[in-house]
Write a protein that holds these residues in place. Structure first.
Motif, PDB file in Angstrom:
ATOM      1  N   ALA A 178      11.601 -11.835  -2.925  1.00  0.00           N
ATOM      2  CA  ALA A 178      12.176  -9.983  -3.493  1.00  0.00           C
ATOM      3  C   ALA A 178      12.313  -8.632  -2.706  1.00  0.00           C
ATOM      4  CB  ALA A 178      11.838  -9.686  -5.585  1.00  0.00           C
ATOM      5  N   ARG A 179      12.113  -7.439  -3.933  1.00  0.00           N
ATOM      6  CA  ARG A 179      10.968  -6.112  -3.217  1.00  0.00           C
ATOM      7  C   ARG A 179      10.071  -6.856  -2.482  1.00  0.00           C
ATOM      8  NH1 ARG A 179      13.725  -2.719  -7.873  1.00  0.00           N
ATOM      9  NH2 ARG A 179      13.081  -4.169  -8.967  1.00  0.00           N
ATOM     10  N   GLY A 180       9.252  -6.893  -3.016  1.00  0.00           N
ATOM     11  CA  GLY A 180       7.682  -7.232  -2.834  1.00  0.00           C
ATOM     12  C   GLY A 180       6.830  -6.566  -4.039  1.00  0.00           C
ATOM     13  N   ILE A 181       5.585  -6.250  -4.456  1.00  0.00           N
ATOM     14  CA  ILE A 181       5.189  -5.328  -5.250  1.00  0.00           C
ATOM     15  C   ILE A 181       4.820  -4.071  -4.389  1.00  0.00           C
ATOM     16  CG2 ILE A 181       2.928  -4.720  -6.771  1.00  0.00           C
ATOM     17  CD1 ILE A 181       2.512  -7.736  -6.297  1.00  0.00           C
ATOM     18  N   PRO A 182       4.779  -2.694  -5.032  1.00  0.00           N
ATOM     19  CA  PRO A 182       4.458  -1.454  -3.809  1.00  0.00           C
ATOM     20  C   PRO A 182       3.160  -1.613  -3.634  1.00  0.00           C
ATOM     21  CG  PRO A 182       5.573  -1.204  -6.182  1.00  0.00           C
ATOM     22  CD  PRO A 182       5.548  -2.678  -6.048  1.00  0.00           C
ATOM     23  N   VAL A 183       3.555  -1.478  -1.971  1.00  0.00           N
ATOM     24  CA  VAL A 183       1.769  -0.673  -1.808  1.00  0.00           C
ATOM     25  C   VAL A 183       1.276   0.238  -1.423  1.00  0.00           C
ATOM     26  CG1 VAL A 183       2.374  -3.398  -0.430  1.00  0.00           C
ATOM     27  CG2 VAL A 183       2.884  -1.024   1.020  1.00  0.00           C
ATOM     28  N   ASP A 184       2.439   1.660  -1.956  1.00  0.00           N
ATOM     29  CA  ASP A 184       1.648   2.900  -1.889  1.00  0.00           C
ATOM     30  C   ASP A 184       0.978   3.224  -2.678  1.00  0.00           C
ATOM     31  OD1 ASP A 184       3.571   2.180  -3.679  1.00  0.00           O
ATOM     32  OD2 ASP A 184       4.417   4.465  -3.019  1.00  0.00           O
ATOM     33  N   THR A 185      -0.139   4.555  -2.834  1.00  0.00           N
ATOM     34  CA  THR A 185      -0.940   5.287  -3.781  1.00  0.00           C
ATOM     35  C   THR A 185      -0.040   5.136  -5.282  1.00  0.00           C
ATOM     36  OG1 THR A 185      -2.111   5.249  -2.229  1.00  0.00           O
ATOM     37  CG2 THR A 185      -2.773   6.179  -4.055  1.00  0.00           C
TER      38      THR A 185
ATOM     39  N   GLY B  66      -4.711   6.472  -8.246  1.00  0.00           N
ATOM     40  CA  GLY B  66      -5.495   6.667  -6.548  1.00  0.00           C
ATOM     41  C   GLY B  66      -5.777   5.374  -5.892  1.00  0.00           C
ATOM     42  N   LEU B  67      -5.257   4.277  -7.078  1.00  0.00           N
ATOM     43  CA  LEU B  67      -4.982   2.993  -5.879  1.00  0.00           C
ATOM     44  C   LEU B  67      -3.208   2.503  -5.049  1.00  0.00           C
ATOM     45  CD1 LEU B  67      -6.712   1.316  -8.773  1.00  0.00           C
ATOM     46  CD2 LEU B  67      -7.781   1.706  -6.957  1.00  0.00           C
ATOM     47  N   SER B  68      -3.616   1.852  -5.163  1.00  0.00           N
ATOM     48  CA  SER B  68      -2.392   0.457  -4.900  1.00  0.00           C
ATOM     49  C   SER B  68      -1.652   0.684  -5.879  1.00  0.00           C
ATOM     50  CB  SER B  68      -2.896  -0.075  -3.752  1.00  0.00           C
ATOM     51  OG  SER B  68      -3.188  -1.127  -4.007  1.00  0.00           O
ATOM     52  N   GLY B  69      -0.226   0.338  -5.395  1.00  0.00           N
ATOM     53  CA  GLY B  69       0.081  -0.482  -6.672  1.00  0.00           C
ATOM     54  C   GLY B  69      -0.323  -1.696  -7.309  1.00  0.00           C
ATOM     55  N   VAL B  70      -0.209  -2.893  -5.730  1.00  0.00           N
ATOM     56  CA  VAL B  70      -0.893  -3.878  -5.980  1.00  0.00           C
ATOM     57  C   VAL B  70      -2.246  -3.814  -6.828  1.00  0.00           C
ATOM     58  CG1 VAL B  70      -2.129  -6.132  -4.594  1.00  0.00           C
ATOM     59  CG2 VAL B  70       0.116  -5.116  -4.073  1.00  0.00           C
ATOM     60  N   GLU B  71      -2.868  -3.685  -6.359  1.00  0.00           N
ATOM     61  CA  GLU B  71      -4.109  -2.815  -7.498  1.00  0.00           C
ATOM     62  C   GLU B  71      -4.006  -2.594  -8.870  1.00  0.00           C
ATOM     63  OE1 GLU B  71      -8.771  -1.414  -7.077  1.00  0.00           O
ATOM     64  OE2 GLU B  71      -7.415  -1.541  -5.075  1.00  0.00           O
TER      65      GLU B  71
ATOM     66  N   THR C 133      -4.775  -5.009 -12.082  1.00  0.00           N
ATOM     67  CA  THR C 133      -6.812  -4.719 -12.053  1.00  0.00           C
ATOM     68  C   THR C 133      -5.740  -3.796 -13.310  1.00  0.00           C
ATOM     69  OG1 THR C 133      -6.809  -3.178 -10.860  1.00  0.00           O
ATOM     70  CG2 THR C 133      -7.460  -5.006 -10.219  1.00  0.00           C
ATOM     71  N   LYS C 134      -4.948  -3.208 -13.777  1.00  0.00           N
ATOM     72  CA  LYS C 134      -4.884  -2.150 -15.343  1.00  0.00           C
ATOM     73  C   LYS C 134      -3.772  -2.757 -15.550  1.00  0.00           C
ATOM     74  CE  LYS C 134      -7.687   0.765 -13.145  1.00  0.00           C
ATOM     75  NZ  LYS C 134      -8.595   0.886 -13.582  1.00  0.00           N
TER      76      LYS C 134
ATOM     77  N   PRO D  38     -17.700  -7.482  -3.357  1.00  0.00           N
ATOM     78  CA  PRO D  38     -17.029  -6.658  -4.005  1.00  0.00           C
ATOM     79  C   PRO D  38     -16.156  -5.695  -3.013  1.00  0.00           C
ATOM     80  CG  PRO D  38     -18.348  -6.795  -5.427  1.00  0.00           C
ATOM     81  CD  PRO D  38     -18.314  -7.897  -3.958  1.00  0.00           C
ATOM     82  N   GLN D  39     -14.682  -5.198  -3.263  1.00  0.00           N
ATOM     83  CA  GLN D  39     -14.186  -4.053  -2.440  1.00  0.00           C
ATOM     84  C   GLN D  39     -12.857  -3.829  -2.638  1.00  0.00           C
ATOM     85  OE1 GLN D  39     -14.677  -4.583   1.671  1.00  0.00           O
ATOM     86  NE2 GLN D  39     -12.166  -4.056   2.114  1.00  0.00           N
ATOM     87  N   SER D  40     -12.469  -2.468  -2.855  1.00  0.00           N
ATOM     88  CA  SER D  40     -10.837  -2.171  -3.091  1.00  0.00           C
ATOM     89  C   SER D  40     -10.025  -1.600  -2.007  1.00  0.00           C
ATOM     90  CB  SER D  40     -12.069  -0.733  -4.087  1.00  0.00           C
ATOM     91  OG  SER D  40      -9.996  -0.519  -4.833  1.00  0.00           O
ATOM     92  N   GLY D  41      -8.867  -1.768  -2.541  1.00  0.00           N
ATOM     93  CA  GLY D  41      -8.261  -1.461  -1.194  1.00  0.00           C
ATOM     94  C   GLY D  41      -7.375  -2.815  -0.690  1.00  0.00           C
ATOM     95  N   LEU D  42      -5.648  -2.285  -0.620  1.00  0.00           N
ATOM     96  CA  LEU D  42      -5.733  -3.326   0.449  1.00  0.00           C
ATOM     97  C   LEU D  42      -5.770  -3.290   1.626  1.00  0.00           C
ATOM     98  CD1 LEU D  42      -1.774  -2.809  -0.150  1.00  0.00           C
ATOM     99  CD2 LEU D  42      -3.004  -5.034  -1.039  1.00  0.00           C
ATOM    100  N   ARG D  43      -5.428  -4.038   2.463  1.00  0.00           N
ATOM    101  CA  ARG D  43      -5.772  -5.054   4.184  1.00  0.00           C
ATOM    102  C   ARG D  43      -4.672  -5.343   4.534  1.00  0.00           C
ATOM    103  NH1 ARG D  43      -8.638  -8.394   1.228  1.00  0.00           N
ATOM    104  NH2 ARG D  43      -7.337 -11.444   2.247  1.00  0.00           N
ATOM    105  N   LYS D  44      -4.102  -4.731   5.838  1.00  0.00           N
ATOM    106  CA  LYS D  44      -3.148  -5.171   6.468  1.00  0.00           C
ATOM    107  C   LYS D  44      -3.689  -6.609   7.548  1.00  0.00           C
ATOM    108  CE  LYS D  44       0.351  -2.500   9.603  1.00  0.00           C
ATOM    109  NZ  LYS D  44       0.070  -1.859   9.902  1.00  0.00           N
ATOM    110  N   ALA D  45      -3.038  -7.168   7.184  1.00  0.00           N
ATOM    111  CA  ALA D  45      -2.855  -9.242   7.528  1.00  0.00           C
ATOM    112  C   ALA D  45      -1.995  -9.274   8.521  1.00  0.00           C
ATOM    113  CB  ALA D  45      -3.290  -9.995   6.245  1.00  0.00           C
TER     114      ALA D  45
END
Length: 691
Positions: free
Chosen positions: A83-90, A95-100, A104-105, A172-179
């Protein structure tokens, strides 16, 4: 005097410091059943549904047509879509990425407004975050904007694992990483998680059957969606693929358990309603606001020859097994339309007769689906729809569409057949009620209500009592002497009873033999059958060991399967097995009884050869043609005494298959029965024919 310690009053201190504030996903881990219903297999499956449903909602919105589900050997589950994929922008507010944010919320997602999704199964925005909170590890990868973005969590906390599996070292570490990089046109989401065994019970395990059922159901509700389920937990991976293009028409046909009375009828419509909901204004205050909602109704109905009702209901493709306002509206509209259809018709509904909802639903198979934005469910498990205006609108659509069905010249004959079925159900209901009122549990004061030909037993213990249904009055006399009257009752029948597979319920109740059997069993019939009210622990068919006896047993089995099925399913219906031959030994050797019985021709041949080989002489063996040829002692020893008899229990391993076999053997359609007999004749060895 000092109060003893055990009698000291409780502390009355209750201040702010006594309050416990659960932050973020702590509340989910503290009270998981509030979000997923339970922590057993049902809750484990609910977590999987939450992840799958997110992908299905994308397909429902027109994005993506394939979902892949894997059950892996290490106990993890993986769900992948295109599908479209979960949003990855902030997300600007956090202030968190769409994935986080999504994982988490609580109460966060794209389903609160109408911009991303028009109608979805997700409402509260807690599905992905709840699964994350209850997972010892969750990995998510998103293909979007020409790259693969990855993130991992341990029990809801974002971070990085140094290795595979949930027990790997974690930072523990917040934020997306480019794989990695992917083609810009490639989008989709992959989620893999390990359920947290600190939360779920030790015996909680995924049910592959339930997963297949849910995937099949979803493929019916979203035509063209391809769902692949792969079980990689064994030595050889097993894969099932589900895809259907016929929609709920095909679904209703799949669910239907009986022969059709009508074709599948689609009832479709669209309407709108105004709902007042609290919304945040610019000042941050909750203000009641009127919002116009669109409601789409799509229902497939079909009536069959049976009397059971099969109804599945869905809101935005999410199953509502306990119904709700959409089901209430469907039943109301259907009943109104059927009652109104009799106005102006002649010869169908007589004066004083009335149609009720149960008559309209008898033999009905229906798939009820509605789609609307932000439906009100009762609880996160979404088992009941609670949006009040839906009842009125669904009833309006159903009544209007069924009205067109009854008035159309193209469906006139089918409509007439349906009207006749509903009237027949109403008359049967009245007859069954009157019949049930005459039935009583067995006791001394009520014995006069039972048929006079019943030879009842003395015991009142249902668990230990037995009812023998005996063919013919001649066998009854011998059986009456042979029985143990303390716990064995006898009911004679005259020859072959009515074939209830071909007859209506009303004809069955009018038949003296069938009515007597139902009255003696004492638990009612059809949908009113109450297993706990049955007067005997066992019901045993006792007929001759010939073709006529086999036919009688088949007719009795048809009666019990069709109208007293719970008794069969409970394993309380049996067939007695009388012997075919009797050997009378001359001066029997030590260890041998004077009389030896055999129950088949093959056993007879083996026993004759065995006796001859041992040098044991015997008279010409007697061949029994019927139960009446035995004396009371022989009948008791061979067929009725629990110490020596042989019984065959009637069971129902597959109700649908059993229904099909009964319809083939006993129904109105001759062709399948003829074909079955011809095929069996070719398979039969000539020397096995007892002629």
């Amino acid at each position: 005097m000092q109060t003893p310690k055990s009698k000291q009053p409780h502390s009355r201190d209750y201040e702010a410091k006594n309050l416990l504030v659960l932050e973020g996903l702590e509340a989910v881990r503290k009270r998981p059943a509030m979000y997923i219903g339970s922590t057993d297999t049902r809750g484990l499956m609910h977590c999987l549904w939450e992840i799958i449903d997110n992908s299905v909602d994308e397909a429902l919105a027109g994005y993506g047509d394939q979902i892949h589900v894997q059950l892996l050997a290490d106990g993890s589950i993986a769900v992948q879509d295109r599908a479209r994929g979960i949003p990855v922008d902030t997300e600007p507010r956090t202030g968190l990425s769409g994935v986080e944010v999504v994982f988490t919320k609580l109460h966060a997602g794209g389903k609160f407004g109408n911009s991303s999704y028009n109608a979805t199964g997700g409402l509260h925005g807690v599905g992905a975050s709840v699964v994350n909170a209850l997972a010892s590890r969750l990995d998510v990868e998103v293909d979007r904007n020409g790259a693969t973005w990855a993130m991992s969590f341990r029990r809801g906390v974002p971070g990085v694992f140094d290795g595979d599996g949930p027990d790997a070292p974690f930072t523990p570490q917040s934020g997306l990483r480019k794989a990695g990089r992917v083609a810009k046109a490639k989008t989709g989401t992959r989620v893999r998680y390990w359920p947290d065994r600190q939360i779920f019970l030790a015996d909680a395990e995924l049910s592959l059957k339930h997963l297949h059922d849910r995937a099949r159901q979803t493929s019916f509700l979203v035509p063209g969606l391809r769902l692949e389920v792969e079980d990689a937990r064994g030595d050889e991976p097993a894969r099932e693929t589900f895809v259907h293009v016929g929609g709920i028409t095909e679904f209703a046909d799949f669910l239907a358990p009986d022969a059709p009375v009508t074709e599948i009828i689609r009832l479709q419509g669209r309407d709108s309603f105004v709902e007042t909901v609290p919304m945040l204004d610019d000042a941050g205050a909750m203000t009641p606001t009127d919002v116009e909602r669109e409601l789409e109704v799509d229902i497939a109905v079909r009536w069959g020859t049976g009397y059971d009702t099969t109804l599945r209901s869905f809101v935005n493709i999410i199953a509502t097994p306990k119904g709700g306002t959409h089901v209430q509206g469907f039943e109301r509209g259907l009943t109104r339309a059927l009652i109104r259809s009799y106005e102006g018709t002649r010869g169908l509904l007589k004066a004083g007769e009335e149609i009720i909802k149960d008559d309209c639903l008898e033999g009905l198979t229906a798939v009820v689906t509605v789609r609307l934005a932000e439906p009100q469910f009762e609880g996160q498990t979404k088992e009941v729809l609670g949006t009040p205006p839906v009842t009125r609108l669904v009833a309006k659509v159903v009544e209007a569409e069924m009205g067109r069905f009854f008035s159309s010249s193209k469906t006139r004959q089918m409509a007439r057949t349906l009207q006749e079925k509903v009237v027949g159900a109403a008359r049967t209901r009245v007859q069954a009620r009157a019949h049930k009122e005459n039935q009583r549990r067995k006791n001394a004061l009520e014995s006069s209500t039972l048929p006079p030909k019943l030879k009842d037993c003395r015991s009142n213990s249902v668990e230990n009592t037995e009812l023998f249904i005996v063919e013919g009055d001649s066998a009854l006399g011998t059986a009456n002497v042979a029985r143990n009257s303390e716990f064995q009752a006898l009911l004679p029948i005259r020859g072959k009873i009515l074939n209830v597979q071909k007859a209506s319920v009303g004809d069955m109740l009018k038949n003296a033999e069938c009515a007597a059997i139902i009255q003696v069993v004492g638990a009612g019939s059809g949908r009113t059958f109450d297993l706990d009210a049955a007067r005997y622990g066992k019901v045993i068919f006792m007929a001759d060991a010939d073709s006529d006896g086999a036919h009688i047993r088949c007719l009795l089995a048809t009666l019990f399967f069709r109208y007293m099925r719970p008794l069969v399913e409970a394993g309380r219906v049996y067939s007695a097995v009388p012997p075919l031959h009797r050997f009378e030994l001359i001066n029997p050797k030590r260890g041998y009884d004077k009389y030896i019985y055999t129950y088949s021709d093959a056993e007879y041949q083996r026993k004759a050869a065995e006796l001859t080989k041992r040098g044991q002489k015997f008279k010409e063996p007697q061949r029994y043609k019927g139960l009446g040829e035995m004396d009371a002692d022989q009948l008791a020893d061979t067929t009725m005494s629990p110490r020596h008899r042989m019984l065959r229990r009637l069971t129902v391993d597959d109700a649908v298959d059993a229904e099909r076999v009964f319809e083939m053997l006993m129904g109105n359609d001759v062709a399948p029965r003829k074909e079955f007999i011809i095929e069996g004749a070719y398979a039969l060895e000539a020397d096995r024919i007892d002629a």
